[in-house]
Design a protein around this motif. Structure first.
Motif, mmCIF file in Angstrom:
data_model
loop_
_atom_site.group_PDB
_atom_site.id
_atom_site.type_symbol
_atom_site.label_atom_id
_atom_site.label_comp_id
_atom_site.label_asym_id
_atom_site.label_seq_id
_atom_site.Cartn_x
_atom_site.Cartn_y
_atom_site.Cartn_z
ATOM 1 N N GLY A 1 0.507 -1.278 0.148
ATOM 2 C CA GLY A 1 -0.028 0.049 -0.068
ATOM 3 C C GLY A 1 0.904 1.089 0.037
ATOM 4 N N CYS A 2 2.077 1.096 -0.240
ATOM 5 C CA CYS A 2 2.928 2.376 -0.411
ATOM 6 C C CYS A 2 2.451 3.467 -1.505
ATOM 7 C CB CYS A 2 4.326 2.142 -0.661
ATOM 8 S SG CYS A 2 5.537 1.425 0.690
ATOM 9 N N TRP A 3 2.582 4.754 -1.085
ATOM 10 C CA TRP A 3 2.421 5.671 -2.184
ATOM 11 C C TRP A 3 3.908 5.692 -2.661
ATOM 12 C CZ3 TRP A 3 -0.849 10.256 -0.010
ATOM 13 C CH2 TRP A 3 -2.147 9.933 -0.227
ATOM 14 N N SER A 4 4.093 5.823 -4.034
ATOM 15 C CA SER A 4 5.139 6.324 -4.739
ATOM 16 C C SER A 4 5.221 6.864 -6.108
ATOM 17 C CB SER A 4 5.638 4.779 -5.135
ATOM 18 O OG SER A 4 7.004 4.624 -5.597
ATOM 19 N N VAL A 5 6.127 6.913 -6.867
ATOM 20 C CA VAL A 5 5.907 7.402 -8.305
ATOM 21 C C VAL A 5 6.098 6.400 -9.078
ATOM 22 C CG1 VAL A 5 7.287 8.618 -9.918
ATOM 23 C CG2 VAL A 5 7.374 9.527 -7.754
ATOM 24 N N THR B 1 13.846 7.953 -12.477
ATOM 25 C CA THR B 1 15.104 7.552 -12.053
ATOM 26 C C THR B 1 15.544 8.186 -10.837
ATOM 27 O OG1 THR B 1 16.491 8.708 -13.364
ATOM 28 C CG2 THR B 1 15.862 6.828 -14.494
ATOM 29 N N ALA B 2 16.348 7.592 -10.086
ATOM 30 C CA ALA B 2 16.979 8.328 -8.872
ATOM 31 C C ALA B 2 17.715 9.314 -9.282
ATOM 32 C CB ALA B 2 17.687 7.273 -7.987
ATOM 33 N N ALA B 3 18.542 9.359 -10.250
ATOM 34 C CA ALA B 3 19.534 10.563 -10.615
ATOM 35 C C ALA B 3 18.632 11.498 -11.209
ATOM 36 C CB ALA B 3 20.458 9.885 -11.860
ATOM 37 N N GLU B 4 17.697 11.324 -12.002
ATOM 38 C CA GLU B 4 16.749 12.618 -12.237
ATOM 39 C C GLU B 4 16.134 13.175 -11.141
ATOM 40 O OE1 GLU B 4 13.214 13.815 -15.338
ATOM 41 O OE2 GLU B 4 13.657 11.658 -15.082
ATOM 42 N N ALA B 5 15.728 12.359 -10.132
ATOM 43 C CA ALA B 5 14.976 13.035 -9.228
ATOM 44 C C ALA B 5 16.144 13.801 -8.306
ATOM 45 C CB ALA B 5 14.427 11.688 -8.228
ATOM 46 N N LEU B 6 17.181 13.079 -8.044
ATOM 47 C CA LEU B 6 18.071 14.027 -7.190
ATOM 48 C C LEU B 6 18.493 15.283 -7.886
ATOM 49 C CD1 LEU B 6 20.380 11.238 -5.926
ATOM 50 C CD2 LEU B 6 18.770 12.492 -4.559
ATOM 51 N N ASP B 7 18.562 15.445 -9.214
ATOM 52 C CA ASP B 7 18.937 16.488 -9.973
ATOM 53 C C ASP B 7 17.924 17.617 -9.727
ATOM 54 O OD1 ASP B 7 21.340 15.434 -10.926
ATOM 55 O OD2 ASP B 7 20.475 15.082 -12.917
ATOM 56 N N GLN B 8 16.509 17.212 -9.705
ATOM 57 C CA GLN B 8 15.517 18.000 -9.692
ATOM 58 C C GLN B 8 15.438 18.341 -7.954
ATOM 59 O OE1 GLN B 8 11.735 15.874 -10.393
ATOM 60 N NE2 GLN B 8 11.981 16.108 -12.506
ATOM 61 N N VAL C 1 2.539 4.745 3.994
ATOM 62 C CA VAL C 1 3.934 4.941 3.804
ATOM 63 C C VAL C 1 4.306 5.201 2.351
ATOM 64 C CG1 VAL C 1 6.270 3.324 4.134
ATOM 65 C CG2 VAL C 1 4.371 3.049 5.634
ATOM 66 N N THR C 2 5.279 6.215 2.489
ATOM 67 C CA THR C 2 5.746 6.450 1.180
ATOM 68 C C THR C 2 7.096 6.191 0.625
ATOM 69 O OG1 THR C 2 6.366 8.540 2.098
ATOM 70 C CG2 THR C 2 4.219 8.338 1.039
ATOM 71 N N THR C 3 7.542 5.960 -0.559
ATOM 72 C CA THR C 3 8.668 5.483 -0.924
ATOM 73 C C THR C 3 9.734 6.595 -0.983
ATOM 74 O OG1 THR C 3 8.249 5.704 -3.328
ATOM 75 C CG2 THR C 3 7.835 3.882 -2.453
ATOM 76 N N ILE C 4 11.094 6.426 -1.270
ATOM 77 C CA ILE C 4 11.881 7.458 -1.532
ATOM 78 C C ILE C 4 11.501 8.334 -2.697
ATOM 79 C CG2 ILE C 4 14.398 7.843 -2.039
ATOM 80 C CD1 ILE C 4 15.169 5.582 -0.397
ATOM 81 N N ALA C 5 11.076 7.718 -3.633
ATOM 82 C CA ALA C 5 10.632 8.711 -4.769
ATOM 83 C C ALA C 5 9.566 9.477 -4.482
ATOM 84 C CB ALA C 5 10.089 7.514 -5.967
ATOM 85 N N TRP C 6 8.679 9.124 -3.562
ATOM 86 C CA TRP C 6 7.476 9.927 -3.316
ATOM 87 C C TRP C 6 8.079 10.962 -2.087
ATOM 88 C CZ3 TRP C 6 4.964 12.303 0.273
ATOM 89 C CH2 TRP C 6 3.328 12.894 -0.076
ATOM 90 N N ARG C 7 8.911 10.831 -1.383
ATOM 91 C CA ARG C 7 9.266 11.769 -0.451
ATOM 92 C C ARG C 7 10.151 12.812 -1.406
ATOM 93 N NH1 ARG C 7 9.544 8.662 5.238
ATOM 94 N NH2 ARG C 7 8.070 7.069 4.302
ATOM 95 N N ILE C 8 11.074 12.324 -2.266
ATOM 96 C CA ILE C 8 11.801 13.403 -3.012
ATOM 97 C C ILE C 8 10.969 14.359 -3.730
ATOM 98 C CG2 ILE C 8 13.448 13.507 -4.931
ATOM 99 C CD1 ILE C 8 14.912 11.319 -3.907
ATOM 100 N N ALA C 9 10.004 13.512 -4.474
ATOM 101 C CA ALA C 9 8.801 14.359 -5.122
ATOM 102 C C ALA C 9 8.031 15.510 -4.378
ATOM 103 C CB ALA C 9 8.006 13.554 -5.844
ATOM 104 N N HIS C 10 7.856 15.007 -3.171
ATOM 105 C CA HIS C 10 7.159 15.989 -2.026
ATOM 106 C C HIS C 10 8.037 17.147 -1.773
ATOM 107 C CE1 HIS C 10 4.767 17.560 0.969
ATOM 108 N NE2 HIS C 10 5.730 17.011 1.888
ATOM 109 N N LEU C 11 9.627 16.956 -1.665
ATOM 110 C CA LEU C 11 10.370 18.025 -1.513
ATOM 111 C C LEU C 11 10.527 18.962 -2.862
ATOM 112 C CD1 LEU C 11 13.182 16.065 0.581
ATOM 113 C CD2 LEU C 11 11.816 17.808 1.342
ATOM 114 N N VAL C 12 10.536 18.315 -3.936
ATOM 115 C CA VAL C 12 10.616 18.946 -5.025
ATOM 116 C C VAL C 12 9.524 19.857 -5.245
ATOM 117 C CG1 VAL C 12 10.997 18.933 -7.451
ATOM 118 C CG2 VAL C 12 12.185 17.364 -6.073
ATOM 119 N N VAL C 13 8.491 19.419 -5.064
ATOM 120 C CA VAL C 13 7.174 20.117 -5.463
ATOM 121 C C VAL C 13 6.297 21.016 -4.268
ATOM 122 C CG1 VAL C 13 4.921 19.893 -6.261
ATOM 123 C CG2 VAL C 13 6.597 18.520 -7.293
ATOM 124 N N GLY C 14 6.133 20.074 -3.154
ATOM 125 C CA GLY C 14 5.400 20.628 -2.210
ATOM 126 C C GLY C 14 6.132 21.587 -1.243
#
Length: 203
Positions: free
Chosen positions: A49-53, A126-133, A88-101
């Protein structure tokens, strides 16, 4: 030995104090913990049930009111209000939240950043693109705070911050710094769990 004479409050560099609150943590802790993030870790779901990208069209968790938002080939699991208990949210979701919200919407409102919302963002697959964002969003926030000056910190946030419109930008900076440190620590914990559990996750 005589005690140092404290500086009067009006002599403090409050922009520097607020910048250092986040920057020390970012530069000496978070950035090195983000290094080496793999695509598998980025999308790892530790529980069901994780939220993710996810790739557009991929089935997400069946939570009440949950939708998938995004303008590109990847979408974000989302609901407003969020379910109780919160997923629970994945690393992908948490990075997206930092980037956007956390950074992105505030950069757009106060520091000349591009328009940003959860529905219109192109999420990283991808992880690399997310970290660049993330680095780009953080850098704009860091530079924007540094350029505010003492008078800028006292300026009210304005209607972009909704119920916090009358709060000062100094209060917003403290809040966003706290959010970034908090979610950054969550990402670090997920990396630790990934490393120490044999990558066991949702079954």
């Amino acid at each position: 030995m005589p005690e140092p004479t404290p500086k009067p409050r009006d002599a403090l560099d409050w922009n520097g104090v607020l910048a250092e609150q986040l920057e020390w943590h970012w530069n000496h802790h978070l950035r090195r913990r983000f290094e080496g993030l793999t695509d598998e870790e980025y999308l790892w779901e530790p529980v069901r049930g994780c939220w993710s990208v996810r790739p557009r069209g991929t089935h997400g968790p069946e939570a009440d009111g949950a939708v998938q938002l995004g303008a590109g080939p990847f979408v974000l699991d989302y609901a407003d209000p969020e379910p109780v208990p919160a997923p629970v949210t994945t690393i992908a979701w948490r990075i997206a939240h930092l980037v956007v919200g956390v950074f992105g919407q505030r950069n757009a409102s106060h520091f000349g950043g591009p328009a940003m919302d959860y529905a219109g963002h192109r999420y990283a697959g991808t992880a690399a693109e997310a970290l660049d964002q993330l680095e780009e969003a953080h850098a704009r926030w860091r530079d924007g705070v540094a350029d505010l000056g003492a008078e800028g910190l006292l300026r009210r946030c304005g209607p972009a911050e909704g119920p916090y419109a009358e709060a000062s930008l100094a209060e917003l900076v403290v809040h966003i710094n706290r959010e970034a440190i908090h979610h950054g620590a969550e990402i670090c914990l997920l990396r630790d769990l990934y490393a120490h559990t044999g990558h066991h996750g949702a079954r």
